[in-house]
Design a protein around this motif. Sequence first.
Motif, PDB file in Angstrom:
ATOM      1  N   GLY A  26       0.826  -1.197   0.000  1.00 14.18           N
ATOM      2  CA  GLY A  26       0.000   0.000   0.000  1.00 14.18           C
ATOM      3  C   GLY A  26       0.859   1.245   0.000  1.00 14.18           C
ATOM      4  O   GLY A  26       2.078   1.178   0.199  1.00 14.18           O
ATOM      5  N   VAL A  27       0.220   2.377  -0.218  1.00 12.91           N
ATOM      6  CA  VAL A  27       0.903   3.671  -0.202  1.00 12.91           C
ATOM      7  C   VAL A  27       0.346   4.477   0.966  1.00 12.91           C
ATOM      8  O   VAL A  27      -0.877   4.565   1.151  1.00 12.91           O
ATOM      9  CB  VAL A  27       0.683   4.426  -1.530  1.00 12.91           C
ATOM     10  CG1 VAL A  27       1.285   5.826  -1.464  1.00 12.91           C
ATOM     11  CG2 VAL A  27       1.285   3.645  -2.683  1.00 12.91           C
ATOM     12  N   ILE A  28       1.238   5.079   1.725  1.00  9.85           N
ATOM     13  CA  ILE A  28       0.837   5.892   2.869  1.00  9.85           C
ATOM     14  C   ILE A  28       0.318   7.227   2.352  1.00  9.85           C
ATOM     15  O   ILE A  28       1.033   7.936   1.634  1.00  9.85           O
ATOM     16  CB  ILE A  28       2.009   6.075   3.843  1.00  9.85           C
ATOM     17  CG1 ILE A  28       2.403   4.705   4.416  1.00  9.85           C
ATOM     18  CG2 ILE A  28       1.654   7.069   4.950  1.00  9.85           C
ATOM     19  CD1 ILE A  28       3.685   4.695   5.213  1.00  9.85           C
ATOM     20  N   THR A  29      -0.935   7.545   2.701  1.00 10.99           N
ATOM     21  CA  THR A  29      -1.559   8.775   2.217  1.00 10.99           C
ATOM     22  C   THR A  29      -1.700   9.838   3.301  1.00 10.99           C
ATOM     23  O   THR A  29      -1.896  11.011   2.993  1.00 10.99           O
ATOM     24  CB  THR A  29      -2.948   8.482   1.612  1.00 10.99           C
ATOM     25  OG1 THR A  29      -3.780   7.890   2.612  1.00 10.99           O
ATOM     26  CG2 THR A  29      -2.828   7.564   0.410  1.00 10.99           C
ATOM     27  N   GLY A  36       6.248  11.303  11.821  1.00 13.04           N
ATOM     28  CA  GLY A  36       6.180  10.202  10.875  1.00 13.04           C
ATOM     29  C   GLY A  36       5.847   8.850  11.479  1.00 13.04           C
ATOM     30  O   GLY A  36       5.966   7.822  10.823  1.00 13.04           O
ATOM     31  N   THR A  37       5.403   8.849  12.725  1.00 17.50           N
ATOM     32  CA  THR A  37       5.083   7.586  13.391  1.00 17.50           C
ATOM     33  C   THR A  37       3.623   7.203  13.151  1.00 17.50           C
ATOM     34  O   THR A  37       2.798   8.049  12.828  1.00 17.50           O
ATOM     35  CB  THR A  37       5.361   7.674  14.903  1.00 17.50           C
ATOM     36  OG1 THR A  37       4.549   8.706  15.465  1.00 17.50           O
ATOM     37  CG2 THR A  37       6.829   7.952  15.183  1.00 17.50           C
ATOM     38  N   PRO A  38       3.296   5.914  13.285  1.00 16.98           N
ATOM     39  CA  PRO A  38       1.924   5.448  13.074  1.00 16.98           C
ATOM     40  C   PRO A  38       0.952   6.045  14.081  1.00 16.98           C
ATOM     41  O   PRO A  38       1.379   6.540  15.112  1.00 16.98           O
ATOM     42  CB  PRO A  38       2.045   3.933  13.292  1.00 16.98           C
ATOM     43  CG  PRO A  38       3.480   3.623  13.203  1.00 16.98           C
ATOM     44  CD  PRO A  38       4.219   4.847  13.604  1.00 16.98           C
ATOM     45  N   PRO A  39      -0.337   5.912  13.762  1.00 19.13           N
ATOM     46  CA  PRO A  39      -0.958   5.161  12.669  1.00 19.13           C
ATOM     47  C   PRO A  39      -0.905   5.924  11.349  1.00 19.13           C
ATOM     48  O   PRO A  39      -0.686   7.135  11.322  1.00 19.13           O
ATOM     49  CB  PRO A  39      -2.400   4.967  13.129  1.00 19.13           C
ATOM     50  CG  PRO A  39      -2.669   6.145  13.999  1.00 19.13           C
ATOM     51  CD  PRO A  39      -1.360   6.452  14.685  1.00 19.13           C
ATOM     52  N   TYR A  40      -1.129   5.162  10.256  1.00 20.45           N
ATOM     53  CA  TYR A  40      -1.095   5.707   8.900  1.00 20.45           C
ATOM     54  C   TYR A  40      -2.412   5.421   8.193  1.00 20.45           C
ATOM     55  O   TYR A  40      -3.020   4.381   8.405  1.00 20.45           O
ATOM     56  CB  TYR A  40       0.018   5.043   8.070  1.00 20.45           C
ATOM     57  CG  TYR A  40       1.386   5.119   8.670  1.00 20.45           C
ATOM     58  CD1 TYR A  40       1.943   6.324   9.059  1.00 20.45           C
ATOM     59  CD2 TYR A  40       2.141   3.968   8.838  1.00 20.45           C
ATOM     60  CE1 TYR A  40       3.215   6.393   9.613  1.00 20.45           C
ATOM     61  CE2 TYR A  40       3.420   4.022   9.378  1.00 20.45           C
ATOM     62  CZ  TYR A  40       3.952   5.242   9.763  1.00 20.45           C
ATOM     63  OH  TYR A  40       5.207   5.306  10.301  1.00 20.45           O
ATOM     64  N   ASP A  41      -2.811   6.347   7.307  1.00 24.12           N
ATOM     65  CA  ASP A  41      -3.843   6.029   6.330  1.00 24.12           C
ATOM     66  C   ASP A  41      -3.112   5.394   5.161  1.00 24.12           C
ATOM     67  O   ASP A  41      -2.111   5.945   4.678  1.00 24.12           O
ATOM     68  CB  ASP A  41      -4.573   7.281   5.849  1.00 24.12           C
ATOM     69  CG  ASP A  41      -5.537   7.847   6.885  1.00 24.12           C
ATOM     70  OD1 ASP A  41      -5.716   7.225   7.944  1.00 24.12           O
ATOM     71  OD2 ASP A  41      -6.103   8.916   6.624  1.00 24.12           O
ATOM     72  N   VAL A  42      -3.596   4.243   4.707  1.00 24.19           N
ATOM     73  CA  VAL A  42      -2.938   3.495   3.635  1.00 24.19           C
ATOM     74  C   VAL A  42      -3.947   3.193   2.537  1.00 24.19           C
ATOM     75  O   VAL A  42      -5.068   2.758   2.815  1.00 24.19           O
ATOM     76  CB  VAL A  42      -2.341   2.171   4.177  1.00 24.19           C
ATOM     77  CG1 VAL A  42      -1.701   1.360   3.056  1.00 24.19           C
ATOM     78  CG2 VAL A  42      -1.323   2.458   5.268  1.00 24.19           C
ATOM     79  N   ARG A  43      -3.532   3.436   1.279  1.00 27.42           N
ATOM     80  CA  ARG A  43      -4.326   3.004   0.125  1.00 27.42           C
ATOM     81  C   ARG A  43      -3.688   1.716  -0.371  1.00 27.42           C
ATOM     82  O   ARG A  43      -2.570   1.723  -0.869  1.00 27.42           O
ATOM     83  CB  ARG A  43      -4.322   4.040  -0.989  1.00 27.42           C
ATOM     84  CG  ARG A  43      -5.209   3.615  -2.174  1.00 27.42           C
ATOM     85  CD  ARG A  43      -5.248   4.626  -3.309  1.00 27.42           C
ATOM     86  NE  ARG A  43      -5.496   5.980  -2.840  1.00 27.42           N
ATOM     87  CZ  ARG A  43      -4.586   6.974  -2.902  1.00 27.42           C
ATOM     88  NH1 ARG A  43      -3.394   6.771  -3.391  1.00 27.42           N
ATOM     89  NH2 ARG A  43      -4.891   8.172  -2.464  1.00 27.42           N
TER      90      ARG A  43
END
Length: 69
Positions: A26-29, A36-43
């Motif tokens: 996935g790509v982090i959006t 830059g730490t999680p959580p991340y939105d990912v496509r």
Amino acid sequence: RAKMQANIGDELIVHTRRVGDHERHGVITQIHGEGGTPPYDVRWQDGKEAVFFPSADCIVVPATPRAPK
């Protein structure tokens, strides 16, 4: 162990834990954590998007820098 850090546009790869399963890519959006730490939105590669909390079986691959025009 160092905390995971990423930038928008980086690739997130989730390695499989079971035989026969496939890696998820996935790509982090969007980044919700500080620095830059999680959580991340990912496509994800299938087009679905989700908030994701990476585990130890995940890696971040930095986005390839684009050449200036």
